[in-house]
Design an enzyme around this catalytic site. Sequence first.
Site, PDB file in Angstrom:
ATOM      1  N   GLY A  21      12.810 -17.360  -0.385  1.00  0.00           N
ATOM      2  CA  GLY A  21      11.676 -16.511  -0.767  1.00  0.00           C
ATOM      3  C   GLY A  21      11.484 -16.454  -2.272  1.00  0.00           C
ATOM      4  N   SER A 115      11.598  -1.841  -2.363  1.00  0.00           N
ATOM      5  CA  SER A 115      10.353  -1.879  -3.121  1.00  0.00           C
ATOM      6  C   SER A 115       9.906  -0.459  -3.458  1.00  0.00           C
ATOM      7  CB  SER A 115       9.301  -2.646  -2.321  1.00  0.00           C
ATOM      8  OG  SER A 115       8.240  -1.829  -1.960  1.00  0.00           O
ATOM      9  N   SER A 116       8.958  -0.346  -4.382  1.00  0.00           N
ATOM     10  CA  SER A 116       8.525   0.980  -4.846  1.00  0.00           C
ATOM     11  C   SER A 116       7.818   1.766  -3.741  1.00  0.00           C
ATOM     12  CB  SER A 116       7.597   0.828  -6.048  1.00  0.00           C
ATOM     13  OG  SER A 116       6.463   0.086  -5.681  1.00  0.00           O
ATOM     14  N   CYS A 117       7.470   1.104  -2.623  1.00  0.00           N
ATOM     15  CA  CYS A 117       6.782   1.813  -1.539  1.00  0.00           C
ATOM     16  C   CYS A 117       7.693   2.835  -0.857  1.00  0.00           C
ATOM     17  CB  CYS A 117       6.195   0.845  -0.523  1.00  0.00           C
ATOM     18  SG  CYS A 117       7.458   0.024   0.446  1.00  0.00           S
ATOM     19  N   TYR A 144       7.283  -0.337   6.879  1.00  0.00           N
ATOM     20  CA  TYR A 144       8.129  -1.113   5.970  1.00  0.00           C
ATOM     21  C   TYR A 144       8.976  -0.168   5.108  1.00  0.00           C
ATOM     22  CZ  TYR A 144       9.151  -4.708   2.486  1.00  0.00           C
ATOM     23  OH  TYR A 144       9.775  -5.593   1.648  1.00  0.00           O
ATOM     24  N   LYS A 148      13.079   0.257   4.652  1.00  0.00           N
ATOM     25  CA  LYS A 148      13.735   0.091   3.346  1.00  0.00           C
ATOM     26  C   LYS A 148      14.514   1.341   2.945  1.00  0.00           C
ATOM     27  CE  LYS A 148      12.723  -4.107   2.157  1.00  0.00           C
ATOM     28  NZ  LYS A 148      13.801  -5.085   1.971  1.00  0.00           N
ATOM     29  N   ASN A 173       5.705  -4.251  -8.498  1.00  0.00           N
ATOM     30  CA  ASN A 173       5.027  -5.476  -8.040  1.00  0.00           C
ATOM     31  C   ASN A 173       5.616  -6.668  -8.784  1.00  0.00           C
ATOM     32  OD1 ASN A 173       2.814  -4.295  -6.446  1.00  0.00           O
ATOM     33  ND2 ASN A 173       2.194  -3.452  -8.419  1.00  0.00           N
ATOM     34  N   LEU A 174       5.957  -7.699  -8.027  1.00  0.00           N
ATOM     35  CA  LEU A 174       6.537  -8.888  -8.648  1.00  0.00           C
ATOM     36  C   LEU A 174       5.547 -10.047  -8.593  1.00  0.00           C
ATOM     37  CD1 LEU A 174      10.005  -8.679  -6.883  1.00  0.00           C
ATOM     38  CD2 LEU A 174       9.505  -8.020  -9.246  1.00  0.00           C
ATOM     39  N   HIS A 187      -0.747 -10.821  -2.775  1.00  0.00           N
ATOM     40  CA  HIS A 187      -0.900  -9.658  -3.648  1.00  0.00           C
ATOM     41  C   HIS A 187      -1.976  -9.945  -4.693  1.00  0.00           C
ATOM     42  CE1 HIS A 187       3.473  -8.705  -2.457  1.00  0.00           C
ATOM     43  NE2 HIS A 187       2.677  -7.866  -1.827  1.00  0.00           N
ATOM     44  N   TRP A 210     -12.035  -7.460  -5.753  1.00  0.00           N
ATOM     45  CA  TRP A 210     -12.111  -6.234  -4.952  1.00  0.00           C
ATOM     46  C   TRP A 210     -11.976  -4.972  -5.792  1.00  0.00           C
ATOM     47  CZ3 TRP A 210      -9.821  -5.724   0.554  1.00  0.00           C
ATOM     48  CH2 TRP A 210     -10.390  -6.708   1.369  1.00  0.00           C
TER      49      TRP A 210
HETATM   50  N1  LIG Z   1       7.046  -9.810  -3.709  1.00  0.00           N
HETATM   51  C1  LIG Z   1       6.981  -8.634  -4.293  1.00  0.00           C
HETATM   52  O1  LIG Z   1       6.030  -8.306  -5.031  1.00  0.00           O
HETATM   53  C2  LIG Z   1       8.088  -7.661  -4.103  1.00  0.00           C
HETATM   54  C3  LIG Z   1       7.999  -6.466  -4.794  1.00  0.00           C
HETATM   55  C4  LIG Z   1       8.984  -5.541  -4.634  1.00  0.00           C
HETATM   56  C5  LIG Z   1      10.044  -5.807  -3.801  1.00  0.00           C
HETATM   57  N2  LIG Z   1      10.156  -6.976  -3.139  1.00  0.00           N
HETATM   58  C6  LIG Z   1      11.297  -7.156  -2.230  1.00  0.00           C
HETATM   59  O2  LIG Z   1      11.989  -8.364  -2.389  1.00  0.00           O
HETATM   60  C7  LIG Z   1      12.468  -8.829  -1.134  1.00  0.00           C
HETATM   61  C8  LIG Z   1      12.032 -10.272  -0.923  1.00  0.00           C
HETATM   62  O3  LIG Z   1      10.641 -10.387  -1.087  1.00  0.00           O
HETATM   63  P1  LIG Z   1       9.942 -11.796  -1.355  1.00  0.00           P
HETATM   64  O4  LIG Z   1       8.655 -11.486  -2.041  1.00  0.00           O
HETATM   65  O5  LIG Z   1      10.898 -12.763  -1.943  1.00  0.00           O
HETATM   66  O6  LIG Z   1       9.608 -12.245   0.142  1.00  0.00           O
HETATM   67  P2  LIG Z   1       9.348 -13.733   0.716  1.00  0.00           P
HETATM   68  O7  LIG Z   1       8.967 -14.661  -0.376  1.00  0.00           O
HETATM   69  O8  LIG Z   1       8.444 -13.561   1.873  1.00  0.00           O
HETATM   70  O9  LIG Z   1      10.786 -14.170   1.261  1.00  0.00           O
HETATM   71  C9  LIG Z   1      11.359 -13.558   2.381  1.00  0.00           C
HETATM   72  C10 LIG Z   1      12.683 -14.219   2.676  1.00  0.00           C
HETATM   73  O10 LIG Z   1      13.260 -13.557   3.800  1.00  0.00           O
HETATM   74  C11 LIG Z   1      13.692 -14.529   4.742  1.00  0.00           C
HETATM   75  N3  LIG Z   1      13.612 -13.991   6.101  1.00  0.00           N
HETATM   76  C12 LIG Z   1      12.592 -13.270   6.648  1.00  0.00           C
HETATM   77  N4  LIG Z   1      12.881 -12.991   7.934  1.00  0.00           N
HETATM   78  C13 LIG Z   1      14.094 -13.547   8.200  1.00  0.00           C
HETATM   79  C14 LIG Z   1      14.932 -13.622   9.354  1.00  0.00           C
HETATM   80  N5  LIG Z   1      14.569 -13.040  10.508  1.00  0.00           N
HETATM   81  N6  LIG Z   1      16.095 -14.299   9.272  1.00  0.00           N
HETATM   82  C15 LIG Z   1      16.453 -14.897   8.107  1.00  0.00           C
HETATM   83  N7  LIG Z   1      15.732 -14.855   6.974  1.00  0.00           N
HETATM   84  C16 LIG Z   1      14.558 -14.190   7.032  1.00  0.00           C
HETATM   85  C17 LIG Z   1      12.746 -15.715   4.560  1.00  0.00           C
HETATM   86  O11 LIG Z   1      13.406 -16.878   5.042  1.00  0.00           O
HETATM   87  P3  LIG Z   1      12.591 -18.203   5.560  1.00  0.00           P
HETATM   88  O12 LIG Z   1      11.712 -18.616   4.421  1.00  0.00           O
HETATM   89  O13 LIG Z   1      13.669 -19.197   5.837  1.00  0.00           O
HETATM   90  O14 LIG Z   1      11.825 -17.777   6.767  1.00  0.00           O
HETATM   91  C18 LIG Z   1      12.578 -15.706   3.031  1.00  0.00           C
HETATM   92  O15 LIG Z   1      13.635 -16.401   2.428  1.00  0.00           O
HETATM   93  C19 LIG Z   1      11.929  -7.862  -0.080  1.00  0.00           C
HETATM   94  O16 LIG Z   1      12.933  -6.948   0.258  1.00  0.00           O
HETATM   95  C20 LIG Z   1      10.830  -7.128  -0.788  1.00  0.00           C
HETATM   96  O17 LIG Z   1      10.711  -5.795  -0.367  1.00  0.00           O
HETATM   97  C21 LIG Z   1       9.189  -7.915  -3.278  1.00  0.00           C
END
Ligand SMILES: NC(=O)c1ccc[n+]([C@@H]2O[C@H](COP(=O)([O-])OP(=O)(O)OC[C@H]3O[C@@H](n4cnc5c(N)ncnc54)[C@H](OP(=O)(O)O)[C@@H]3O)[C@@H](O)[C@H]2O)c1
Length: 323
Positions: A21, A115-117, A144, A148, A173-174, A187, A210
Amino acid sequence: MINHQKDFKHSLKIYIAGHTGMVGSACWRALEASGYSNLIGKTSKELDLRNSQKVYDFIASEKPDVIIDSAARVGGILANDQYPYNFLMENMQIQNNLIGAAHELDVKKFIFLGSSCIYPKLAPQPLKEEHLLTGSLEPTNEWYAIAKISGVKLCQAIRKQFKKDFVSLMPCNLYGPYDNFDLETSHVLPAMLRKFHMAKLTNNTPVTLWGSGKPMREFLHVDDLASAVVFALENRLPDYLYNVGAGSDLTIKNLAAIIQDQVGYKGTVIWDSDKPDGTCRKLMDSSKMVALGWKPKYSLELGIAQTYYWFLKHQDTFKQVKL
Ligand SMILES: NC(=O)c1ccc[n+]([C@@H]2O[C@H](COP(=O)([O-])OP(=O)(O)OC[C@H]3O[C@@H](n4cnc5c(N)ncnc54)[C@H](OP(=O)(O)O)[C@@H]3O)[C@@H](O)[C@H]2O)c1
């Protein structure tokens, strides 16, 4: 001394759950760049983290010293609204399985990402860690958020009862490499970047965005979050929960102006104020983490320029998550 450090970094086994991810891959890059070479990761196809027995067996056989939990089912308002069961259940399963196995199998350190949510919809701004569970959540992503919050609390409980180094980091937000660039589900920042890029290629045709452009948001480059994860790995943080943000916010209109500039789009922006604005402000107070010695490096301009460069180099392969 230096060799000891090198040996330690070489021998410390770190499992990054969700390493494919945006967040997990940034953690992998940051750890490698810091000299850690014993990193492990599994895709969801190789190891479905919803399956408790498989997770337990994997941790038991690999025996990692550290687990970084960046695996989650993530998505926007629409996805949360359509799949409330999946967002609540799958995220609880993933984190319960990882946290439970880590505790039972004596993993030394666990870093949980949320996350901040998790903070109440009407909590005072900037959001502080102490605002957790002081009011109702934003209904659009409460599924969600509740998952968390239970992850944060589980790590806190293990920390309290067993004195283990389980800690939670809550980013704002990242954005950055390996983000989701799908126009429907992404996003705001990656969506704008792609829209401006596409419009630039079609003779600077007008771009419709938007809302009113007035809400304020905080954005952190994912590599800065990854540096916070490395910081949390290398230091025993004294508390159970830390916000990780850029420390300042800006209006969506100003964000659009920066992206427009970095992409080189010269056309007109139309603000569709019939579309919802969402919460008017969401800024985190990250002073607790900053006081310990971590700080972000990227300015928004530099971070967006770097992300756009990455986007251009990965135009055939960037991620587009469909509902
Ligand atoms: N993106 C943001 O803006 C943001 C902001 C704040 C916090 N976060 C937090 O950061 C964390 C990661 O977010 P992200 O943006 O990196 O998400 P992402 O790009 O969608 O990546 C999600 C990861 O989780 C894995 N995953 C999902 N379901 C799974 C399962 N059932 N078994 C094994 N692996 C699984 C996926 O693996 P596969 O690819 O192999 O399916 C992928 O590696 C989350 O907890 C999120 O709350 C993100």
